[in-house]
Design an enzyme around this catalytic site. Structure first.
Site, PDB file in Angstrom:
ATOM      1  CB  SER A   1      -0.964  -0.010   1.189  1.00 11.33           C
ATOM      2  OG  SER A   1      -1.998  -0.943   0.960  1.00 11.33           O
TER       3      SER A   1
ATOM      4  CE1 TYR B   1      -4.906   2.479   3.952  1.00 11.87           C
ATOM      5  CE2 TYR B   1      -5.553   0.332   3.113  1.00 11.87           C
ATOM      6  CZ  TYR B   1      -4.696   1.408   3.098  1.00 11.87           C
ATOM      7  OH  TYR B   1      -3.625   1.430   2.242  1.00 11.87           O
ATOM      8  CB  SER B   2     -11.888   0.986   1.466  1.00 10.11           C
ATOM      9  OG  SER B   2     -12.424   0.266   0.375  1.00 10.11           O
TER      10      SER B   2
ATOM     11  CB  THR C   1       2.486   0.902   6.750  1.00  5.12           C
ATOM     12  OG1 THR C   1       1.071   1.065   6.913  1.00  5.12           O
ATOM     13  CG2 THR C   1       3.222   1.677   7.827  1.00  5.12           C
ATOM     14  N   GLY C   2       2.690  -0.667   4.103  1.00  2.00           N
ATOM     15  CA  GLY C   2       2.070  -1.535   3.111  1.00  2.00           C
ATOM     16  C   GLY C   2       2.323  -2.997   3.390  1.00  2.00           C
TER      17      GLY C   2
ATOM     18  CB  SER D   1      11.567  -4.250   2.701  1.00  5.70           C
ATOM     19  OG  SER D   1      10.965  -5.443   2.223  1.00  5.70           O
TER      20      SER D   1
END
Length: 396
Positions: A107, A211-212, A346-347, A369
């Site tokens: 994300s 959050y979508s 963040t993702g 990461s």
């Protein structure tokens, strides 16, 4: 602050860890050869950076058993002060992870996409308060009352398609099924939005925060309709090429991670399963990107430093909403830490969790990461990450 390791996640994970990792590898800490950052020539590139603490924290992330590899980079005004890699890039060969390797950013892709969208706003080609029905007719129910601003800030109420059963890999047998065939499914944005449209909205537009990922799949389509080019092409021409981000890609259906990279894994009862390869269309504009810690630090420095957006649009991006309790703007997260306020995103995507932050004064950037082993992050790994966050963002 830790990203979930679901299919496309940024929220705290809820499932228990599936296992732990045996490989440890080594931490490699290298000094930068970059020129000194602006205003830092008199204090040297390492001033204010506790390399011993960073080394120990990065090693601790892997030693915790929650990840097979961890990469991190600390910068000052985008110039590298320290970088490190811990763990293994390949659990079969035992090859060590490289600090310069590529990884899926999940994300964090949203910040790239939001940047392009706000550039189009600055050009008068889109308006933040334009209704989705005008920008993308017929795409979602109640589109006449949902704005582009609400999509970017997750206040639209539109259902998150990754919460649909089709993307639930926490149920028994679902991971094995996904590994067998689901990881290579080619999704269109319309199919992902259709999954969301089959569910009721979380709330009336503007009346809450949820959050979508569907929001950004829609934004990707809006970019294409406004420009005649795909969101990937627009990110490439407007952000990646101008900043010289040679390790950053926004794939469509390419299943691999090009160049040197650490593999992502799920620990299963039958042993570790390599989850590196997947069709990124499952994430699309909400999370398909690939990058490096160097490129991410360059990007966030340029963004917050005003090189990518005019001042009014950057201010809109950083205007956190009351619905998010002051934590989210337009594709940008605001995090309050012991060392002050940080901006970034963040993702999470199978096998990879990414963290990107900068201080507002650009004296510190931190890109991380982590190659997780399951659907959640164990407490020991979280604790080690918090140590890295503190060591990487507290300036001297």
């Amino acid at each position: 602050m830790l990203a979930g390791a679901g299919l496309v996640g940024v929220t705290a994970p809820t499932a228990a860890a599936l296992g732990t990792a045996e490989p440890r590898g080594v931490v490699t800490v290298t000094s930068t050869s970059d020129a000194a950052a602006p205003g830092t020539a008199d204090r040297g590139p390492g001033k204010g950076v506790d390399t011993k603490a960073l080394n120990a924290a990065l090693s601790g992330i892997v030693d915790s058993g929650g990840v097979s590899a961890a990469l991190a980079r600390v910068g000052d005004h985008g110039r590298t002060l320290w970088k490190g890699g811990s763990g293994v890039a390949d659990r079969t060969t035992g090859a060590p992870a490289s600090a310069d390797g590529r990884f899926r950013i999940g994300s964090v892709t949203k910040t790239f996409v939001s940047t392009v969208t706000l550039q189009l706003v600055a050009e008068g080609r889109l308006g933040l308060d334009d209704p989705v029905e005008r920008l993308l007719p017929g795409a979602v129910p109640n589109g006449a009352n949902i704005t582009l601003r609400q999509l970017l800030g997750h206040t639209s109420g539109v259902f998150n398609y990754t919460e649909d059963q089709a993307f639930d890999i926490a149920r028994p047998g679902a991971i094995e099924q996904w590994l067998e065939s689901g990881r290579y499914t080619r999704w269109t944005p319309q199919q992902l939005v259709a999954l969301a449209n089959a569910h009721p909205a979380y709330f009336a537009p503007g009346q809450g925060f949820h959050y979508s990922n569907t929001n950004y799949v829609l934004v990707g389509q809006i970019i294409e309709r406004a420009t005649g080019r795909s969101w990937q092409q627009e990110v490439e021409r407007r952000v990646i090429r101008p900043l010289g981000l040679t390790g950053t890609f926004m794939p469509d259906h390419a299943t691999g991670v090009p160049g040197p990279h650490a593999h992502g894994y799920f620990d299963l009862p039958t042993g570790p399963a390599d989850v590196t390869e997947l069709d990124p269309s499952m994430a699309g504009a909400s999370g398909a990107g690939i990058s490096t810690t160097a490129d991410l630090n360059t990007f966030v420095t340029a963004l917050i430093g005003g090189r990518l957006l005019p001042r009014p649009q950057l201010a809109e991006m950083m205007a956190v909403t009351p619905q998010s309790e002051g934590r989210y703007g337009l594709g940008l997260e605001r995090a309050t830490t012991d060392c002050g306020v940080l901006w970034g995103h963040t993702g999470g995507i199978p096998g990879y969790s990414t963290f990107l932050y900068t201080s507002g004064d650009l004296r510190r950037q931190l890109a991380v990461s982590m190659n997780g082993n399951g659907l959640s992050t164990p407490p020991a790994t979280r604790a080690a990450f918090e140590k890295l966050l503190g060591a990487g963002t507290c300036t001297g």
